[in-house]
Structures are given as structure tokens and as C-alpha cells.
Write a protein that holds these residues in place. Structure first.
Motif, mmCIF file in Angstrom:
data_model
loop_
_atom_site.group_PDB
_atom_site.id
_atom_site.type_symbol
_atom_site.label_atom_id
_atom_site.label_comp_id
_atom_site.label_asym_id
_atom_site.label_seq_id
_atom_site.Cartn_x
_atom_site.Cartn_y
_atom_site.Cartn_z
ATOM 1 N N PRO A 173 -13.734 -12.592 13.889
ATOM 2 C CA PRO A 173 -14.820 -12.505 14.850
ATOM 3 C C PRO A 173 -15.884 -11.507 14.387
ATOM 4 O O PRO A 173 -15.624 -10.645 13.550
ATOM 5 C CB PRO A 173 -14.129 -12.018 16.135
ATOM 6 N N PRO A 174 -17.075 -11.639 14.945
ATOM 7 C CA PRO A 174 -18.136 -10.709 14.556
ATOM 8 C C PRO A 174 -17.760 -9.271 14.909
ATOM 9 O O PRO A 174 -17.047 -9.025 15.860
ATOM 10 C CB PRO A 174 -19.351 -11.172 15.370
ATOM 11 N N VAL A 175 -18.261 -8.366 14.105
ATOM 12 C CA VAL A 175 -18.072 -6.948 14.371
ATOM 13 C C VAL A 175 -19.016 -6.584 15.503
ATOM 14 O O VAL A 175 -20.213 -6.850 15.437
ATOM 15 C CB VAL A 175 -18.374 -6.102 13.104
ATOM 16 N N LEU A 176 -18.461 -6.008 16.541
ATOM 17 C CA LEU A 176 -19.286 -5.621 17.687
ATOM 18 C C LEU A 176 -19.825 -4.210 17.479
ATOM 19 O O LEU A 176 -19.100 -3.340 17.002
ATOM 20 C CB LEU A 176 -18.479 -5.682 18.986
ATOM 21 N N PRO A 177 -21.091 -3.990 17.863
ATOM 22 C CA PRO A 177 -21.639 -2.642 17.698
ATOM 23 C C PRO A 177 -20.887 -1.652 18.578
ATOM 24 O O PRO A 177 -20.460 -1.989 19.679
ATOM 25 C CB PRO A 177 -23.088 -2.779 18.151
ATOM 26 N N SER A 178 -20.692 -0.442 18.090
ATOM 27 C CA SER A 178 -20.010 0.565 18.896
ATOM 28 C C SER A 178 -20.951 1.106 19.969
ATOM 29 O O SER A 178 -22.128 1.239 19.757
ATOM 30 C CB SER A 178 -19.470 1.700 18.052
#
Length: 179
Positions: A173-178
Motif C-alpha cells: 500500500p502507499p506510504v501514508l504521510p506522518s
């Protein structure tokens, strides 16, 4: 499958602790032939191509396109990574997503080079196409590739039968922004 769209290409070489990911060059031709003619490399990919055919047909300069990386160790090509958009993938769950592919020469197996190089390529992709999900397909019998997929964060989406073998499709899955 087609390219990744309008990206600045080629990027500056990507350097990891031990490897360099770069655009293919003329000096890589012999290694490409070795890679494509290797029965070991193509055990789970439908078999190798005949070396004499590759010698005749391969251009002096290997094809270059966005997402095609040579993996270099100590100045020599040991593998290839491909990131391509799977616009017409035969599995609906993969259609339109970026597909990760990799091939490494047998002498480079067992040292963690594939994990290191694929992680670097996925990091690069996240930098140029943030939030892009990535898929990976492999034969279930390819234990090494299944382990690598898990190490890279791919999880199973489905199993299916193709090319007279059981296949596995994973999604990273896409890396989600922190926050």
C-alpha cells in the motif's frame, strides 16, 4: 504495461550501502544477455531465451525507459529492477498500479542485494509518485521471491493460476504521510 508517466528520467544514480541503481548502459549488454539466458534466473519465468538469439537480437545499448534500473555492485551489473504501470494486467486488482519486477544473476543471490535494491527503488518511486500503490506477482513455488515480497511489505491480494503454475499477487500500500 507502459511507463510511469512524465518523470524526469534518468534520475541521478541511487546509492545504497553496497549498490548503485542506474540507467542501463552499453557496457551492460553482456550481463543482460547472461541474465536473460540463465536457466536459474528463469526457472519461474517460463524458461530462458537462447543465448545465440539474444546475441543476435539485443541492441548494443539496452533499452532505457523510466523505471528500468540496472543494479550495480563494485562497477558491474548484477541485476535489474523494473517499475512499470500495469495498465492491462490480467488481474483486475493489479490493473493501473505500478508493478515491481526484478531479476538478479545467480552469483548475486543470497546476499540481500535484491532486498536492498528493491527497497531503494521503492523509496525512489515514493519520492517521485507519492502515494502510489505497488503490486508484485510471483509463482508461489518461488520461495525466495515470496520471502522478498514479505520483507518489502507486500501482502497477499489473491492467488491465481497462470502459465500452468500457481501465482501470488501482493500489494504494497502507499506510504501514508506522518501526522
Amino acid at each position: 504495461m507502459n511507463n510511469l508517466g512524465r518523470l524526469a528520467w534518468p534520475p541521478a544514480p541511487i546509492r545504497t550501502e553496497r549498490l548503485v541503481l542506474r540507467e542501463p548502459e552499453t557496457r551492460d549488454r553482456a550481463a543482460f544477455i547472461e541474465l536473460l539466458a540463465s536457466p536459474d534466473v528463469h526457472t519461474y519465468l517460463g524458461g530462458p531465451r537462447p543465448r545465440d538469439e539474444l546475441e543476435r537480437e539485443m541492441p548494443e545499448a539496452p533499452e532505457r525507459w523510466p523505471g528500468s534500473f540496472v543494479v550495480e555492485l563494485d562497477g558491474a551489473m548484477i541485476g535489474r529492477i523494473l517499475l512499470r504501470r500495469a495498465t492491462e494486467h490480467h488481474r483486475p486488482a493489479a490493473a493501473g498500479k505500478v508493478d515491481l519486477g526484478y531479476l538478479f544473476l545467480p552469483r548475486a543471490w543470497g546476499f540481500g542485494y535484491a532486498a536492498e535494491a528493491c527497497a531503494a527503488a521503492l523509496d525512489w518511486l515514493e519520492g517521485v509518485l507519492p502515494g502510489e500503490p505497488v503490486v508484485l506477482a510471483t509463482q508461489t513455488a518461488n520461495v525466495g521471491s515470496m520471502r522478498l515480497a514479505a520483507k518489502l511489505g507486500f501482502t497477499e491480494v489473491e492467488r491465481f493460476r497462470a502459465w500452468d503454475a500457481d501465482q501470488w499477487l501482493g500489494l504494497r500500500p502507499p506510504v501514508l504521510p506522518s501526522a
